[in-house]
Design an enzyme around this catalytic site. Structure first.
Site, PDB file in Angstrom:
ATOM      1  CD  GLN A  33      -6.015  -3.638   2.889  1.00 48.79           C
ATOM      2  OE1 GLN A  33      -5.891  -4.077   1.750  1.00 48.79           O
ATOM      3  NE2 GLN A  33      -5.064  -3.804   3.798  1.00 48.79           N
ATOM      4  CG  MET A  36      -1.920  -1.190   1.165  1.00 52.51           C
ATOM      5  SD  MET A  36      -3.417  -0.926   2.116  1.00 52.51           S
ATOM      6  CE  MET A  36      -2.751  -0.712   3.741  1.00 52.51           C
ATOM      7  CD  GLU A  64       7.510 -15.442   8.428  1.00 52.57           C
ATOM      8  OE1 GLU A  64       8.149 -15.104   9.450  1.00 52.57           O
ATOM      9  OE2 GLU A  64       7.671 -16.522   7.846  1.00 52.57           O
ATOM     10  CG  LEU A  73      14.020  -6.111   7.880  1.00 52.36           C
ATOM     11  CD1 LEU A  73      13.912  -7.528   7.368  1.00 52.36           C
ATOM     12  CD2 LEU A  73      14.320  -5.152   6.757  1.00 52.36           C
ATOM     13  N   GLY A 110      11.434  -2.689   5.317  1.00 49.47           N
ATOM     14  CA  GLY A 110      10.736  -3.976   5.347  1.00 49.47           C
ATOM     15  C   GLY A 110      10.217  -4.337   3.958  1.00 49.47           C
ATOM     16  CG  HIS A 111       7.113  -2.049   2.064  1.00 50.47           C
ATOM     17  ND1 HIS A 111       7.016  -0.947   2.876  1.00 50.47           N
ATOM     18  CD2 HIS A 111       5.903  -2.640   2.087  1.00 50.47           C
ATOM     19  CE1 HIS A 111       5.785  -0.866   3.351  1.00 50.47           C
ATOM     20  NE2 HIS A 111       5.092  -1.880   2.907  1.00 50.47           N
ATOM     21  CB  SER A 126       3.388   2.129   6.387  1.00 48.29           C
ATOM     22  OG  SER A 126       3.976   1.289   5.429  1.00 48.29           O
ATOM     23  CB  ALA A 143       3.781   4.499   3.435  1.00 46.54           C
TER      24      ALA A 143
HETATM   25  O1  PAF Z   1      -0.072  -5.709   3.668  1.00 50.42           O
HETATM   26  C1  PAF Z   1      -0.490  -4.803   2.899  1.00 50.42           C
HETATM   27  O2  PAF Z   1       0.204  -3.817   2.616  1.00 50.42           O
HETATM   28  C2  PAF Z   1      -1.887  -4.919   2.300  1.00 50.42           C
HETATM   29  O3  PAF Z   1      -2.769  -5.503   3.189  1.00 50.42           O
HETATM   30  C3  PAF Z   1      -1.892  -5.635   0.935  1.00 50.42           C
HETATM   31  C4  PAF Z   1      -1.438  -7.081   1.068  1.00 50.42           C
HETATM   32  C5  PAF Z   1      -0.994  -4.909  -0.044  1.00 50.42           C
HETATM   33  C6  PAF Z   1      -3.324  -5.657   0.377  1.00 50.42           C
HETATM   34  O4  PAF Z   1      -3.817  -4.367   0.212  1.00 50.42           O
END
Ligand code: PAF
Length: 287
Positions: free
Chosen positions: A70, A39, A157, A185, A45-46, A195, A41
């Site tokens: 969500q 999403m 995770e 991380l 970790g990403h 984020s 930001a």
């Molecule tokens: O973990 C997230 O950033 C979100 O829940 C995802 C998996 C990208 C779905 O919008």
């Protein structure tokens, strides 16, 4: 005339036909493709998810979409950080091949009426606290996987329940994508990268690592098969004393089914969600 991107340039794709054409071209060249859904930001970790993706696939697509379905009505959808330029700079730096940047109309066109729900796994932990959250996640992730059709998709995770929900949806629906988890991380004091950490005040930031410390303490206490209840009561009291309010859950659960455990006899996880001011933190550790 706009020059074609050089092989290492980050391609920005905003619609499904462009994404599919790009993935098709890579496949035709014999190149494997991995997807990292986010999403935005983005933080280290990403980037670790992107690196894991790069280690097993020649091409990596990172999607950035703040998924409205969500978020609950009183959650942080409108204030969720949106920092696209910084995200694209990080993706260029880490060497991702494409950023998929759909808008809401692309993901949820008028008349959109289909939802993916996963029963059972979503009845516990974050499920009751965030009604509709996992249906939003499972629906958007199923769409992203079918839009990109990568070989693999990588999820952190840190969102352990999310990872299990996605694994189950993909298995049940025969989505032909391998789902991989990636280790959490942490900052040097143990706080899991998120984020949402940027919402924390200086004082809350000082308190936040107590969450990981409590999770580790509970994991240590229940590892040998002792009753989980006393360790959980002690851990909850420690979180409340540190300033977390409310502690939404602190629980020891089976790592596969996510069923709460009175005693640990196989792979298990200690998981927690707790608020510091307006910021909700979640974290988990393996037992
Ligand atoms: O973990 C997230 O950033 C979100 O829940 C995802 C998996 C990208 C779905 O919008």
């Amino acid at each position: 005339m706009i020059p074609p991107p050089s092989p290492s340039a980050l391609r920005q794709l905003t619609d499904v036909p462009a994404l599919r054409a790009q993935v098709r071209a890579w496949r035709a060249a014999g190149e494997g493709v991995a997807l990292v859904p986010t999403m935005g930001a983005l933080h280290e970790g990403h980037l670790s998810l992107v690196r894991q993706a790069q280690a097993g696939s020649r091409r990596v697509v990172v999607s950035i979409f703040v998924n409205p379905t969500q978020f609950g009505p009183n959650e942080d959808f409108s204030r969720y950080p949106r920092v696209l330029e910084a995200d694209l700079a990080l993706l260029t730096e880490v060497g991702a091949d494409a950023a998929f940047l759909p808008d809401v109309a692309t993901m949820y066109p008028p008349g959109f009426a289909t939802t993916v729900t996963v029963a059972g796994l979503t009845d516990v932990l974050c499920g009751p606290v965030r009604p509709g959250h996992f249906a939003g996640v499972a629906t958007v992730v199923t769409k992203l996987l079918l839009q990109a059709l990568p070989d693999r998709a990588i999820f952190g995770e840190k969102d352990f329940q999310q990872l299990q929900v996605i694994r189950r949806a993909v298995r049940d629906l025969d989505v032909p994508v391998a789902i991989e988890g990636a280790p959490t991380l942490r900052e040097s004091d143990g706080l899991a990268l998120s984020s949402r950490n940027r919402y924390l005040s200086a004082e809350e930031r000082r308190t936040a690592p107590a969450l990981y410390a409590v999770l580790q303490g509970v994991a240590e206490a229940v590892r040998g098969g002792a009753d989980t209840a006393p360790a959980l009561a002690e851990g909850r009291a420690a979180l409340e004393a540190a300033g977390f309010a409310p502690v939404q859950y602190l629980s020891v659960n089976d790592a596969e089914s996510l069923a709460p455990l009175e005693r640990v006899a196989g792979p298990a996880r200690v998981l927690a969600a707790a608020c510091l001011g307006r910021t909700r933190l979640i974290d988990n550790v393996a037992v």
